[in-house]
Write a protein that holds these residues in place. Structure first.
Motif, PDB file in Angstrom:
ATOM      1  N   LEU A 105       0.852  -1.185   0.000  1.00 20.16           N
ATOM      2  CA  LEU A 105       0.000   0.000   0.000  1.00 20.16           C
ATOM      3  C   LEU A 105       0.884   1.230   0.000  1.00 20.16           C
ATOM      4  N   LYS A 106       0.520   2.197  -0.841  1.00 20.22           N
ATOM      5  CA  LYS A 106       1.307   3.423  -0.953  1.00 20.22           C
ATOM      6  C   LYS A 106       0.346   4.598  -1.083  1.00 20.22           C
ATOM      7  N   GLU A 107       0.602   5.641  -0.305  1.00 19.06           N
ATOM      8  CA  GLU A 107      -0.228   6.842  -0.410  1.00 19.06           C
ATOM      9  C   GLU A 107       0.055   7.532  -1.731  1.00 19.06           C
ATOM     10  N   VAL A 108      -1.024   7.899  -2.421  1.00 25.32           N
ATOM     11  CA  VAL A 108      -0.935   8.661  -3.664  1.00 25.32           C
ATOM     12  C   VAL A 108      -1.960   9.788  -3.577  1.00 25.32           C
ATOM     13  N   THR A 109      -1.890  10.736  -4.501  1.00 24.70           N
ATOM     14  CA  THR A 109      -2.794  11.890  -4.478  1.00 24.70           C
ATOM     15  C   THR A 109      -4.257  11.470  -4.429  1.00 24.70           C
ATOM     16  N   GLU A 110      -4.612  10.416  -5.178  1.00 26.38           N
ATOM     17  CA  GLU A 110      -6.010   9.976  -5.266  1.00 26.38           C
ATOM     18  C   GLU A 110      -6.448   9.116  -4.081  1.00 26.38           C
ATOM     19  N   GLY A 111      -5.536   8.775  -3.178  1.00 23.99           N
ATOM     20  CA  GLY A 111      -5.864   7.926  -2.028  1.00 23.99           C
ATOM     21  C   GLY A 111      -4.758   6.935  -1.742  1.00 23.99           C
ATOM     22  N   THR A 112      -5.012   5.665  -2.070  1.00 20.04           N
ATOM     23  CA  THR A 112      -4.042   4.608  -1.790  1.00 20.04           C
ATOM     24  C   THR A 112      -3.852   3.732  -3.012  1.00 20.04           C
ATOM     25  N   GLU A 113      -2.606   3.550  -3.417  1.00 20.88           N
ATOM     26  CA  GLU A 113      -2.306   2.578  -4.461  1.00 20.88           C
ATOM     27  C   GLU A 113      -2.150   1.229  -3.770  1.00 20.88           C
ATOM     28  N   PHE A 114      -2.975   0.270  -4.186  1.00 20.78           N
ATOM     29  CA  PHE A 114      -2.983  -1.070  -3.612  1.00 20.78           C
ATOM     30  C   PHE A 114      -2.418  -2.032  -4.645  1.00 20.78           C
ATOM     31  N   SER A 115      -1.347  -2.720  -4.287  1.00 16.33           N
ATOM     32  CA  SER A 115      -0.737  -3.700  -5.194  1.00 16.33           C
ATOM     33  C   SER A 115      -0.852  -5.086  -4.586  1.00 16.33           C
ATOM     34  N   LEU A 116      -1.310  -6.024  -5.391  1.00 17.44           N
ATOM     35  CA  LEU A 116      -1.352  -7.437  -5.028  1.00 17.44           C
ATOM     36  C   LEU A 116      -0.279  -8.106  -5.874  1.00 17.44           C
ATOM     37  N   ILE A 117       0.671  -8.755  -5.225  1.00 15.39           N
ATOM     38  CA  ILE A 117       1.831  -9.330  -5.905  1.00 15.39           C
ATOM     39  C   ILE A 117       1.861 -10.837  -5.641  1.00 15.39           C
ATOM     40  N   THR A 118       1.952 -11.614  -6.710  1.00 15.58           N
ATOM     41  CA  THR A 118       2.073 -13.065  -6.553  1.00 15.58           C
ATOM     42  C   THR A 118       3.451 -13.503  -7.034  1.00 15.58           C
ATOM     43  N   GLU A 119       4.032 -14.474  -6.325  1.00 14.56           N
ATOM     44  CA  GLU A 119       5.343 -14.996  -6.676  1.00 14.56           C
ATOM     45  C   GLU A 119       5.362 -16.503  -6.480  1.00 14.56           C
ATOM     46  N   ASN A 120       6.127 -17.162  -7.307  1.00 18.41           N
ATOM     47  CA  ASN A 120       6.314 -18.613  -7.213  1.00 18.41           C
ATOM     48  C   ASN A 120       5.017 -19.398  -7.368  1.00 18.41           C
ATOM     49  N   VAL A 121       4.129 -18.926  -8.233  1.00 19.83           N
ATOM     50  CA  VAL A 121       2.905 -19.666  -8.529  1.00 19.83           C
ATOM     51  C   VAL A 121       3.277 -20.760  -9.539  1.00 19.83           C
ATOM     52  N   PRO A 122       3.008 -22.021  -9.207  1.00 17.45           N
ATOM     53  CA  PRO A 122       3.371 -23.103 -10.123  1.00 17.45           C
ATOM     54  C   PRO A 122       2.637 -22.980 -11.470  1.00 17.45           C
ATOM     55  N   VAL A 123       3.395 -22.975 -12.557  1.00 14.65           N
ATOM     56  CA  VAL A 123       2.847 -22.807 -13.903  1.00 14.65           C
ATOM     57  C   VAL A 123       2.031 -24.043 -14.295  1.00 14.65           C
ATOM     58  N   GLY A 124       0.900 -23.784 -14.959  1.00 14.99           N
ATOM     59  CA  GLY A 124       0.079 -24.862 -15.482  1.00 14.99           C
ATOM     60  C   GLY A 124      -0.736 -25.612 -14.446  1.00 14.99           C
ATOM     61  N   THR A 125      -0.879 -25.037 -13.264  1.00 16.61           N
ATOM     62  CA  THR A 125      -1.609 -25.709 -12.189  1.00 16.61           C
ATOM     63  C   THR A 125      -2.987 -25.091 -11.986  1.00 16.61           C
ATOM     64  N   LYS A 126      -3.791 -25.786 -11.211  1.00 20.57           N
ATOM     65  CA  LYS A 126      -5.101 -25.247 -10.839  1.00 20.57           C
ATOM     66  C   LYS A 126      -4.921 -23.973 -10.018  1.00 20.57           C
TER      67      LYS A 126
END
Length: 182
Positions: A105-126
């Protein structure tokens, strides 16, 4: 160890999904980390943990409001209010290995920039498919909840249907199969 003839598991590169929320950073943070009520942006699940609040090293589970079923389990990796929360994530419905999910979460002029970050998600899986489908839902609904106090109308309808389907969840998702332990 990879068995002879088997392909090693490939993992997706880091994926970053963003939305700007017209609300103060503290409001967005407090919305994200609630453990005392259903979280519509997390598909109506309650976040349960072993402590009074989320903290590094603690396990967590995303459970149905009645507590009978668990959809996600993991461990908190980082908890730095109000800017960063990171945890492992494993779906109880799939046998895929855990990945890492972070929220920045980062404060920006319009409010809050919310980033959802995924890492190490197994490729080709459910898991990969579920995560790709779920991120848009999460972003739209955390924005709506932080700005208005409720999920989008279409999501409210979907959450209502999901609650009716809870008794049909597979046995492997029963919470007794996923105890919270440190």
């Amino acid at each position: 160890m990879v068995e002879a003839g088997a392909k090693p598991q490939a993992f997706a590169e880091k994926q970053i999904y963003r939305v700007v929320i017209n609300a103060p950073i503290e409001t967005v943070w407090n919305t994200l980390v609630k453990t005392d009520e259903a979280l519509p942006f997390f598909f109506g699940a309650h976040c349960k943990t072993t402590g009074e609040r989320l903290a590094p090293g603690q396990p967590y589970a995303m459970r149905t409001p009645n507590g009978k079923f668990t959809s996600v389990v993991g461990k908190v990796l980082e908890f730095s209010p109000p800017n960063r929360y990171s945890h492992t994530l494993q779906f109880t419905l799939h046998d895929d290995p855990a990945c890492v999910v972070s929220y920045e979460l980062k404060e920006v002029t319009e409010g809050t920039e919310f980033s959802l970050i995924t890492e190490n998600v197994p490729v080709g899986t459910k898991m990969e498919k579920s995560m790709a489908q779920g991120t848009d839902f999460i972003l739209k609904n955390i924005k709506s909840v932080a700005e208005t106090g409720k999920a989008t109308f279409s999501s409210q309808l979907m959450l209502g249907m999901m609650s009716l389907m809870t008794p049909l969840m597979p046995k492997q998702c029963r919470s007794e199969n996923w105890p919270l332990e440190n």
